[in-house]
Design an enzyme around this catalytic site. Structure first.
Site, PDB file in Angstrom:
ATOM      1  N   ALA A 205       0.828  -1.213   0.000  1.00 45.85           N
ATOM      2  CA  ALA A 205       0.000   0.000   0.000  1.00 45.85           C
ATOM      3  C   ALA A 205       0.862   1.263   0.000  1.00 45.85           C
ATOM      4  O   ALA A 205       0.467   2.307   0.518  1.00 45.85           O
ATOM      5  CB  ALA A 205      -0.931  -0.015   1.208  1.00 45.85           C
TER       6      ALA A 205
ATOM      7  N   VAL B 140       3.013   3.446  -5.085  1.00 44.12           N
ATOM      8  CA  VAL B 140       2.385   2.960  -6.322  1.00 44.12           C
ATOM      9  C   VAL B 140       1.063   2.250  -6.008  1.00 44.12           C
ATOM     10  O   VAL B 140       0.044   2.502  -6.656  1.00 44.12           O
ATOM     11  CB  VAL B 140       3.332   2.007  -7.099  1.00 44.12           C
TER      12      VAL B 140
ATOM     13  N   ASP C 297      -0.818  -4.516   3.395  1.00 45.55           N
ATOM     14  CA  ASP C 297       0.588  -4.162   3.616  1.00 45.55           C
ATOM     15  C   ASP C 297       1.059  -4.827   4.910  1.00 45.55           C
ATOM     16  O   ASP C 297       0.242  -5.190   5.759  1.00 45.55           O
ATOM     17  CB  ASP C 297       0.738  -2.631   3.724  1.00 45.55           C
TER      18      ASP C 297
ATOM     19  N   VAL D 111       4.228  -5.721 -10.516  1.00 46.65           N
ATOM     20  CA  VAL D 111       4.742  -4.353 -10.687  1.00 46.65           C
ATOM     21  C   VAL D 111       6.128  -4.203 -10.054  1.00 46.65           C
ATOM     22  O   VAL D 111       6.992  -3.479 -10.575  1.00 46.65           O
ATOM     23  CB  VAL D 111       3.753  -3.325 -10.059  1.00 46.65           C
ATOM     24  N   SER D 112       6.368  -4.911  -8.955  1.00 44.88           N
ATOM     25  CA  SER D 112       7.635  -4.763  -8.212  1.00 44.88           C
ATOM     26  C   SER D 112       8.834  -4.995  -9.130  1.00 44.88           C
ATOM     27  O   SER D 112       8.787  -5.831 -10.036  1.00 44.88           O
ATOM     28  CB  SER D 112       7.686  -5.783  -7.063  1.00 44.88           C
ATOM     29  N   ASN D 113       9.895  -4.261  -8.888  1.00 43.01           N
ATOM     30  CA  ASN D 113      11.104  -4.339  -9.726  1.00 43.01           C
ATOM     31  C   ASN D 113      12.175  -5.261  -9.158  1.00 43.01           C
ATOM     32  O   ASN D 113      12.214  -5.463  -7.951  1.00 43.01           O
ATOM     33  CB  ASN D 113      11.687  -2.926  -9.865  1.00 43.01           C
TER      34      ASN D 113
ATOM     35  N   HIS E 117      11.948  -3.727 -18.974  1.00 45.23           N
ATOM     36  CA  HIS E 117      11.628  -2.486 -18.245  1.00 45.23           C
ATOM     37  C   HIS E 117      12.876  -2.063 -17.456  1.00 45.23           C
ATOM     38  O   HIS E 117      12.913  -2.111 -16.231  1.00 45.23           O
ATOM     39  CB  HIS E 117      10.428  -2.734 -17.323  1.00 45.23           C
TER      40      HIS E 117
HETATM   41  N1  LIG Z   1       6.847  -1.903 -13.006  1.00 39.88           N
HETATM   42  C1  LIG Z   1       6.823  -0.585 -12.954  1.00 39.88           C
HETATM   43  O1  LIG Z   1       6.560   0.087 -13.968  1.00 39.88           O
HETATM   44  C2  LIG Z   1       7.078   0.119 -11.667  1.00 39.88           C
HETATM   45  C3  LIG Z   1       7.547  -0.593 -10.595  1.00 39.88           C
HETATM   46  N2  LIG Z   1       7.768   0.037  -9.390  1.00 39.88           N
HETATM   47  C4  LIG Z   1       8.211  -0.815  -8.278  1.00 39.88           C
HETATM   48  O2  LIG Z   1       7.087  -1.025  -7.416  1.00 39.88           O
HETATM   49  C5  LIG Z   1       7.557  -1.305  -6.092  1.00 39.88           C
HETATM   50  C6  LIG Z   1       6.829  -0.421  -5.093  1.00 39.88           C
HETATM   51  O3  LIG Z   1       7.205   0.921  -5.276  1.00 39.88           O
HETATM   52  P1  LIG Z   1       6.645   2.061  -4.286  1.00 39.88           P
HETATM   53  O4  LIG Z   1       5.189   1.895  -4.119  1.00 39.88           O
HETATM   54  O5  LIG Z   1       7.186   3.349  -4.742  1.00 39.88           O
HETATM   55  O6  LIG Z   1       7.368   1.648  -2.925  1.00 39.88           O
HETATM   56  P2  LIG Z   1       6.899   1.976  -1.415  1.00 39.88           P
HETATM   57  O7  LIG Z   1       8.066   1.768  -0.546  1.00 39.88           O
HETATM   58  O8  LIG Z   1       6.204   3.302  -1.383  1.00 39.88           O
HETATM   59  O9  LIG Z   1       5.796   0.855  -1.128  1.00 39.88           O
HETATM   60  C7  LIG Z   1       6.096  -0.497  -1.029  1.00 39.88           C
HETATM   61  C8  LIG Z   1       5.208  -1.080   0.051  1.00 39.88           C
HETATM   62  O10 LIG Z   1       5.385  -2.498   0.078  1.00 39.88           O
HETATM   63  C9  LIG Z   1       5.197  -2.891   1.433  1.00 39.88           C
HETATM   64  N3  LIG Z   1       5.724  -4.245   1.640  1.00 39.88           N
HETATM   65  C10 LIG Z   1       7.013  -4.644   1.721  1.00 39.88           C
HETATM   66  N4  LIG Z   1       7.082  -5.973   1.922  1.00 39.88           N
HETATM   67  C11 LIG Z   1       5.808  -6.424   1.937  1.00 39.88           C
HETATM   68  C12 LIG Z   1       5.213  -7.704   2.089  1.00 39.88           C
HETATM   69  N5  LIG Z   1       5.961  -8.807   2.259  1.00 39.88           N
HETATM   70  N6  LIG Z   1       3.873  -7.799   2.066  1.00 39.88           N
HETATM   71  C13 LIG Z   1       3.111  -6.705   1.889  1.00 39.88           C
HETATM   72  N7  LIG Z   1       3.607  -5.455   1.732  1.00 39.88           N
HETATM   73  C14 LIG Z   1       4.932  -5.321   1.759  1.00 39.88           C
HETATM   74  C15 LIG Z   1       5.924  -1.827   2.233  1.00 39.88           C
HETATM   75  O11 LIG Z   1       5.526  -1.820   3.586  1.00 39.88           O
HETATM   76  C16 LIG Z   1       5.526  -0.571   1.458  1.00 39.88           C
HETATM   77  O12 LIG Z   1       4.378   0.055   2.022  1.00 39.88           O
HETATM   78  C17 LIG Z   1       9.077  -1.094  -6.138  1.00 39.88           C
HETATM   79  O13 LIG Z   1       9.740  -2.327  -6.285  1.00 39.88           O
HETATM   80  C18 LIG Z   1       9.273  -0.243  -7.383  1.00 39.88           C
HETATM   81  O14 LIG Z   1      10.553  -0.362  -7.934  1.00 39.88           O
HETATM   82  C19 LIG Z   1       7.533   1.354  -9.223  1.00 39.88           C
HETATM   83  C20 LIG Z   1       7.089   2.112 -10.268  1.00 39.88           C
HETATM   84  C21 LIG Z   1       6.832   1.559 -11.585  1.00 39.88           C
HETATM   85  O1  LIG Z   2      12.168   3.874 -11.937  1.00 41.67           O
HETATM   86  C1  LIG Z   2      11.852   3.015 -11.084  1.00 41.67           C
HETATM   87  O2  LIG Z   2      12.666   2.430 -10.363  1.00 41.67           O
HETATM   88  C2  LIG Z   2      10.410   2.676 -10.915  1.00 41.67           C
HETATM   89  C3  LIG Z   2       9.896   2.286 -12.228  1.00 41.67           C
HETATM   90  O3  LIG Z   2      10.019   1.151 -12.648  1.00 41.67           O
HETATM   91  C4  LIG Z   2       9.463   3.370 -13.110  1.00 41.67           C
HETATM   92  O4  LIG Z   2       9.032   4.437 -12.639  1.00 41.67           O
HETATM   93  O5  LIG Z   2       9.554   3.157 -14.323  1.00 41.67           O
END
Ligand SMILES: NC(=O)C1=CN([C@@H]2O[C@H](COP(=O)(O)OP(=O)(O)OC[C@H]3O[C@@H](n4cnc5c(N)ncnc54)[C@H](O)[C@@H]3O)[C@@H](O)[C@H]2O)C=CC1
Ligand SMILES: O=C([O-])CC(=O)C(=O)O
Length: 311
Positions: free
Chosen positions: A8, A11, A32, A118-120, A175
């Site tokens: 939560a 993203v 979360d 979505v996670s990277n 990506h």
């Molecule tokens: N594929 C894409 O285009 C994109 C991918 N991302 C990736 O998405 C991921 C999330 O990014 P943000 O939301 O900015 O990070 P964030 O740090 O704001 O949120 C991540 C959340 O995951 C939660 N979390 C961690 N371990 C967990 C678990 N085992 N179970 C449930 N929740 C858990 C954390 O408590 C945190 O609230 C990152 O890996 C980022 O690189 C971000 C933007 C675009």
């Molecule tokens: O840049 C990052 O690490 C997160 C992501 O994948 C994006 O915004 O494209």
């Protein structure tokens, strides 16, 4: 229709916000591990309902997967984001374990769900989810191309000085900062090739800016972006839940398409109620083919790091 979003954070919560605001699903559950965090995000989003006019039921839970039961779509946004100067690939050590355990947990309560990863590093996390769950390939969809394509259209619109919505363009490949392939040759301004309006130097700059689009935002924000990523996930979920059959570049398991097998990487797909309903194996020119092969090599190399997680 019920959507669960695991993670939560920036993203995940933005995605929940857009899905609710646009009425894409009737129910959204945010989950979360951080105590009370998803509950707080869900409450805040729910309190927008009367001012923005939506009826989606939004709830939040701390690690209680029973509340996610019967989800039609599960979005995995849990894990760490990168900091300025990092690559997405550097996140694999922490995120692989998180993504695998989350995928196992969600399937116990929603055995029929489609999973949006979505996670990277996203292509590798998509491959991990597919291998770890053993689900058919149509049910595992990596989100990256929708976002990269929207950034490509943004940079094209800036160069053209015309609205983004008049631009049509797609990014395929991995990506990653060096693995994305903006398909400049096929990009158009209302059907007219963009090369009619922009020089090859301008187009090369647009492609280069697109590839580092995420890194640019990470440098500006101190953590990676969330508005466009959240909206891109919602766009994908909309096409699934409302069976829109949109063509969206997604990371999907390839079995011979584009000359590649045993890899998840971004290619144009038709997205509907069954998830990935069709992979479009379009003709690339020699240069694009070489870029795709190089991108696939890099993604495949990254997948090697999953050996211990998948063992
Ligand atoms: N594929 C894409 O285009 C994109 C991918 N991302 C990736 O998405 C991921 C999330 O990014 P943000 O939301 O900015 O990070 P964030 O740090 O704001 O949120 C991540 C959340 O995951 C939660 N979390 C961690 N371990 C967990 C678990 N085992 N179970 C449930 N929740 C858990 C954390 O408590 C945190 O609230 C990152 O890996 C980022 O690189 C971000 C933007 C675009
Ligand atoms: O840049 C990052 O690490 C997160 C992501 O994948 C994006 O915004 O494209």
């Amino acid at each position: 229709m019920k959507v669960t979003i695991v993670g939560a954070g920036n993203v995940g919560a933005t995605c929940a916000d857009v899905i609710s605001y646009r009425g894409i699903a009737s129910e959204v559950v945010l989950l979360d591990i951080r105590e009370g965090f998803a509950e707080g995000k869900a409450m805040d989003i729910s309190q927008c309902a009367t001012n923005t006019g939506f009826n989606t039921k939004v709830s939040g839970v701390t690690n209680d997967y029973s509340k996610t039961a019967g989800s039609d779509v599960v979005v995995i946004t849990s894990g760490i984001p990168r900091k300025p100067g990092m690559t997405r690939e550097e996140l694999i050590g922490i995120n692989a374990g998180i993504v695998k355990s989350v995928a196992d947990n969600v399937l116990q309560h929603s055995p029929d769900a489609l999973i949006v990863v979505v996670s990277n590093p996203m292509d590798t996390m998509t491959y991990l989810t597919l291998k770890a769950t053993g689900l058919p390939k149509n049910r595992i969809i990596g989100m990256g191309g929708a976002l990269d394509s929207s950034r490509f259209k943004y940079y094209l619109s800036k160069a053209l000085d015309k609205p983004s919505n008049d631009v049509s363009a797609m990014v395929i490949g991995g990506h990653g900062d060096t693995t994305m392939i903006p398909l400049t040759r096929l990009a158009s301004y209302n059907g007219i090739p963009v090369s009619e309006f922009l020089s090859s130097e301008q187009l090369a700059k647009v492609a280069a800016d697109t590839m580092v689009g995420g890194a640019t935002l990470t440098g500006l924000l101190g953590t990676s972006a969330w508005y466009a990523p959240g909206a891109s996930v919602a766009y994908l979920v909309d096409s699934i839940l409302n069976d829109q059959k949109k063509m969206i570049a997604c990371s999907v398991f390839l079995e011979g398409e584009y000359g590649q097998s045993d890899i998840c990487i971004g290619v144009p797909c038709i997205i509907g109620k069954n998830g990935i309903e069709q992979i479009l194996d379009i003709n690339l020119d020699e240069n694009e083919k070489a870029l795709f092969a190089k991108s696939a090599d890099a993604v495949r190399n990254m997948n090697q790091d999953l050996k211990s997680v998948l063992a």
